[in-house]
Scaffold this motif. Structure first.
Motif, short mmCIF file in Angstrom:
data_model
loop_
_atom_site.label_atom_id
_atom_site.label_comp_id
_atom_site.label_asym_id
_atom_site.label_seq_id
_atom_site.Cartn_x
_atom_site.Cartn_y
_atom_site.Cartn_z
N ASN A 128 0.82 -1.21 0.00
CA ASN A 128 0.00 0.00 0.00
C ASN A 128 0.86 1.26 0.00
N ASP A 129 2.16 1.07 -0.02
CA ASP A 129 3.07 2.20 -0.05
C ASP A 129 4.22 1.87 -1.00
N LEU A 130 5.21 2.71 -1.06
CA LEU A 130 6.29 2.53 -2.02
C LEU A 130 7.58 1.98 -1.41
N ASP A 131 7.52 1.53 -0.15
CA ASP A 131 8.77 1.12 0.51
C ASP A 131 9.19 -0.31 0.19
N ASP A 132 8.39 -1.06 -0.54
CA ASP A 132 8.69 -2.44 -0.96
C ASP A 132 8.89 -3.40 0.21
N LYS A 133 8.36 -3.04 1.35
CA LYS A 133 8.36 -3.91 2.53
C LYS A 133 6.92 -4.07 2.97
N ILE A 134 6.66 -5.13 3.71
CA ILE A 134 5.32 -5.36 4.25
C ILE A 134 5.27 -4.82 5.68
N SER A 135 4.33 -3.95 5.90
CA SER A 135 4.17 -3.39 7.26
C SER A 135 3.11 -4.20 8.00
N GLU A 136 3.03 -3.99 9.29
CA GLU A 136 1.98 -4.64 10.09
C GLU A 136 0.60 -4.22 9.60
N SER A 137 0.49 -2.97 9.18
CA SER A 137 -0.78 -2.45 8.67
C SER A 137 -1.18 -3.18 7.38
N GLU A 138 -0.23 -3.40 6.48
CA GLU A 138 -0.51 -4.11 5.23
C GLU A 138 -0.88 -5.57 5.51
N LEU A 139 -0.18 -6.19 6.45
CA LEU A 139 -0.52 -7.56 6.84
C LEU A 139 -1.92 -7.61 7.42
N SER A 140 -2.24 -6.65 8.26
CA SER A 140 -3.57 -6.60 8.87
C SER A 140 -4.66 -6.44 7.81
N SER A 141 -4.40 -5.60 6.80
CA SER A 141 -5.37 -5.41 5.72
C SER A 141 -5.57 -6.70 4.94
N LEU A 142 -4.47 -7.39 4.63
CA LEU A 142 -4.57 -8.67 3.94
C LEU A 142 -5.39 -9.66 4.76
N GLN A 143 -5.12 -9.75 6.04
CA GLN A 143 -5.84 -10.69 6.90
C GLN A 143 -7.32 -10.34 7.00
N SER A 144 -7.65 -9.05 7.03
CA SER A 144 -9.05 -8.63 7.12
C SER A 144 -9.83 -9.06 5.88
N VAL A 145 -9.25 -8.83 4.70
CA VAL A 145 -9.93 -9.20 3.47
C VAL A 145 -9.96 -10.72 3.33
N LEU A 146 -8.88 -11.37 3.69
CA LEU A 146 -8.81 -12.83 3.59
C LEU A 146 -9.84 -13.50 4.49
N LYS A 147 -10.08 -12.92 5.64
CA LYS A 147 -11.05 -13.48 6.59
C LYS A 147 -12.47 -13.51 5.99
N CYS A 148 -12.76 -12.54 5.13
CA CYS A 148 -14.09 -12.48 4.52
C CYS A 148 -14.28 -13.61 3.52
#
Length: 190
Positions: free
Chosen positions: A170-190
């Motif tokens: 979700n940003d340009l740093d090419d790393k996965i943040s806790e926020s990005e992981l949380s977003s993935l998990q939220s959508v995946l849970k659905c």
């Protein structure tokens, strides 16, 4: 059955289907088709995201028009569900994550099962999205099921993994943040 050769299978279907017809998929403007399909669902995405969506399609379900239609139908339904239950994520970002998850589910089912049933950590995702360590992560997920002699599928899977990794950024740093992981998990849970 699983023990029939490709030649016998083709011969069997030649008896049923009298007129073979190949769809000239290579001549389609896939980007335009994806853009129009999303527009029909009132979803707008950037031109870079369209390229990402096309790459996800190519490396998961392929360019069969019927498969793509099934993908968009599934996406449309799950978009409604995630829209109602995942409210803390930017809409365009949610669209990217959802699209990549559906491509994974439809094209790489074992990978999807792993992601939906295993707690995923930031460190694993970063190794997963690193071209130098992707193969090791895939061996961890697939075990002996991912044979080295099926290099065509393995290459397609590796390319998909890199596209998937980009889609959860979700940003340009090419790393996965806790926020990005949380977003993935939220959508995946659905």
């Amino acid at each position: 059955g699983n023990h029939m050769s490709e030649e016998k299978c083709r011969s069997f279907f030649d008896k049923i289907i009298q007129l073979p017809f190949k769809v000239p998929v290579a001549q389609y403007d896939i980007e335009n088709y994806v853009l129009k399909s999303l527009a029909n669902m009132n979803i707008t995405v950037s031109s870079s995201d369209i390229k990402l969506f096309v790459s996800l399609i190519k490396t998961s379900i392929g360019l069969n028009p019927r498969s793509m239609k099934r993908l968009f139908n599934t996406y449309q339904l799950l978009d409604i569900i995630t829209q109602l239950s995942v409210r803390d994520i930017d809409e365009a970002y949610r669209h990217k994550i959802l699209f990549s998850i559906i491509c994974m589910q439809m094209g790489h089912e074992k990978l999807y099962q792993y992601f939906s049933s295993t707690p995923i950590e930031v460190e694993f995702l970063e190794q997963f999205g690193n071209p130098e360590t992707t193969s090791e992560c895939l061996k961890e997920i697939f075990g002996d099921d991912i044979a080295e002699n099926d290099s065509k599928y393995l290459n397609k899977l590796k390319t998909f993994v890199l596209c998937f990794y980009k889609s959860i950024q979700n940003d340009l740093d090419d790393k996965i943040s806790e926020s990005e992981l949380s977003s993935l998990q939220s959508v995946l849970k659905c």
